[in-house]
Design an enzyme around this catalytic site. Structure first.
Site, mmCIF file in Angstrom:
data_model
loop_
_atom_site.group_PDB
_atom_site.id
_atom_site.type_symbol
_atom_site.label_atom_id
_atom_site.label_comp_id
_atom_site.label_asym_id
_atom_site.label_seq_id
_atom_site.Cartn_x
_atom_site.Cartn_y
_atom_site.Cartn_z
ATOM 1 N N HIS A 107 0.868 -1.342 0.017
ATOM 2 C CA HIS A 107 -0.211 0.010 -0.628
ATOM 3 C C HIS A 107 1.158 1.446 0.330
ATOM 4 C CE1 HIS A 107 -3.592 1.938 1.784
ATOM 5 N NE2 HIS A 107 -3.171 3.275 1.075
ATOM 6 N N HIS A 122 1.190 4.698 -2.531
ATOM 7 C CA HIS A 122 0.749 5.601 -3.149
ATOM 8 C C HIS A 122 2.358 6.218 -4.285
ATOM 9 C CE1 HIS A 122 -3.772 5.475 -2.155
ATOM 10 N NE2 HIS A 122 -2.932 4.977 -1.495
ATOM 11 N N HIS A 142 -10.092 0.443 -1.382
ATOM 12 C CA HIS A 142 -9.096 1.627 -0.036
ATOM 13 C C HIS A 142 -10.617 1.185 0.768
ATOM 14 C CE1 HIS A 142 -5.510 2.817 -1.209
ATOM 15 N NE2 HIS A 142 -5.589 4.007 -0.226
ATOM 16 N N GLU A 158 -11.451 3.177 6.061
ATOM 17 C CA GLU A 158 -9.791 4.054 6.327
ATOM 18 C C GLU A 158 -10.951 5.127 7.564
ATOM 19 O OE1 GLU A 158 -7.621 6.884 3.383
ATOM 20 O OE2 GLU A 158 -6.396 6.874 4.596
ATOM 21 N N ASP A 193 2.076 4.374 2.821
ATOM 22 C CA ASP A 193 0.581 4.995 2.150
ATOM 23 C C ASP A 193 1.165 5.918 0.906
ATOM 24 O OD1 ASP A 193 -1.954 5.307 1.173
ATOM 25 O OD2 ASP A 193 -2.389 6.153 3.356
ATOM 26 N N ASP A 194 1.727 6.923 1.826
ATOM 27 C CA ASP A 194 2.321 8.625 1.579
ATOM 28 C C ASP A 194 3.377 8.625 2.129
ATOM 29 O OD1 ASP A 194 -0.161 8.921 -0.894
ATOM 30 O OD2 ASP A 194 -1.130 8.371 0.766
HETATM 31 N N1 HPA Z 1 -6.991 7.255 1.478
HETATM 32 C C1 HPA Z 1 -7.296 7.688 0.066
HETATM 33 N N2 HPA Z 1 -6.699 8.398 -1.138
HETATM 34 C C2 HPA Z 1 -5.592 8.042 -0.754
HETATM 35 C C3 HPA Z 1 -5.219 7.785 0.059
HETATM 36 C C4 HPA Z 1 -5.600 6.806 1.083
HETATM 37 O O1 HPA Z 1 -4.473 6.933 2.532
HETATM 38 N N3 HPA Z 1 -3.764 8.470 -0.424
HETATM 39 C C5 HPA Z 1 -3.731 8.225 -1.579
HETATM 40 N N4 HPA Z 1 -4.561 8.677 -2.148
HETATM 41 ZN ZN ZN Z 2 -3.670 4.406 0.825
#
Ligand code: HPA
Ligand code: ZN
Length: 326
Positions: free
Chosen positions: A16, A18, A196, A199, A277-278
């Site tokens: 996971h 991006h 996703h 969350e 994630d990011d």
């Molecule tokens: N959630 C939803 N969209 C996203 C995320 C996330 O954690 N990171 C990058 N786009």
């Molecule tokens: Zn994500």
């Protein structure tokens, strides 16, 4: 208690991530200069100071804005290569990164420009860094299913470079079932499916991602804890959750890491994995996310080993290959 050297050495998969979220401010400045783009920030420090998020949407607004510096195939190559070098440092042996084609095609960057730059870096990563990979393209869920279909159509000549489809962006109000038809079409193309869910959105989104989209994994999924029956079923079926601890605290899903449910879910038999994630926006790559669990939850070596083993089990690579790493 696990320590950093031990965690770094464990063979791990990242499931996971991006790619647009691995754009570090330093590279953002370099690409802005290269492409003659005026950034709304004066310095790297000013950019980092803007990364003070209150929820998912407050992050997404900045994240889409930053992606505007990505213009050429070489930009996408450089972005991906920088991430792969961090993988090497962190003991990531396999990665299944996401990219968001619509973020680029909607501002006039051809699908192939993004895809070919990313793919060339991933190929070099396999050859030069010994990191295997499989690319997943995500549909933006705040856009229509029709727009997702158009993106799937663009991907059709390039299915040798894409292993699966995912679903990301603003979750609440955009449930998985909005994309039922396009996920069915992707399944017909033998693509792996992820989404996703859970969350910020409710645990029912996890159920509909599984029941209606028929996904192979759930991205995030932490809100399953609201429904003990669902947790039992995830454990029983070994449905992988790609959990992102630093993302969850930075986007205020949890106020403090000591409230994070990942180790409780691990103990309950759920196939939870650790992911970044990011990382350029949330303050850390994969080892940093493991270390956040050491610091916040006193994670043991045995728990770290179990999480790393789960990441290999949950990956889309052949079972023989991951058994070699285990
Ligand atoms: N959630 C939803 N969209 C996203 C995320 C996330 O954690 N990171 C990058 N786009
Ligand atoms: Zn994500």
């Amino acid at each position: 208690i696990a320590d950093e050297a031990f965690i770094r050495r464990l063979p791990k998969a990242e499931l996971h991530l991006h790619l647009e979220g691995s754009l570090e401010p330093e590279l953002m400045f370099k690409l802005a200069e290269r492409n003659n783009i005026e950034l709304p920030y004066a310095s790297v420090e000013e950019i980092r100071a803007a990364y003070d998020f209150t929820n998912l949407q407050s992050f997404l607004d900045i994240y889409y804005q930053c992606a505007d510096v990505l213009r050429t195939e070489q930009d996408f190559y450089d972005l991906t290569w920088a991430y792969l070098l961090r993988c090497k440092e962190d003991g990531v042996v396999h990665t299944e990164p996401f990219f968001d084609p619509q973020t680029h095609t909607d501002r006039g960057i051809p699908f192939e420009v993004a895809l070919n730059g990313i793919d060339r870096a991933l190929c070099d990563g396999e050859e030069q860094l010994n990191i295997t990979s499989g690319l997943i393209m995500c549909f933006l869920r705040h856009l229509s299913e029709e727009a997702a279909f158009a993106t799937l159509e663009m991907a059709k000549p390039h299915l040798d470079k894409i292993i699966g489809v995912g679903l990301d962006s603003s979750e609440v109000g955009h449930p998985p079932e909005k994309f039922a038809n396009v996920f069915a079409a992707a399944a017909e193309l033998d693509l792996f499916l992820v989404a996703h869910a859970g969350e910020e959105g409710p645990s029912t989104y996890i159920e509909t991602a599984l029941d209606i989209l028929d996904v192979d994994r759930i991205d995030h999924g932490v809100r399953c804890t609201d429904d003990p029956v669902l947790v039992d079923s995830l454990a029983e079926n070994r449905v992988p959750l790609t959990v992102c601890p630093l993302s969850n605290t930075r986007l205020k899903v949890y106020d403090n890491m000591n409230q994070h449910p990942i180790l409780k879910l691990l103990e309950q038999g759920v196939c939870v994995t650790v992911n970044s994630d990011d990382p350029a926006f949330f303050g850390g790559y994969l080892v940093d996310n493991y270390m956040a669990l050491v610091e916040g939850l006193a994670m043991t070596r045995a728990e770290a080993v179990a999480l790393a083993a789960n990441s290999l089990e949950a990956s889309f690579i052949d079972d023989e290959l991951y058994e070699e790493w285990l």
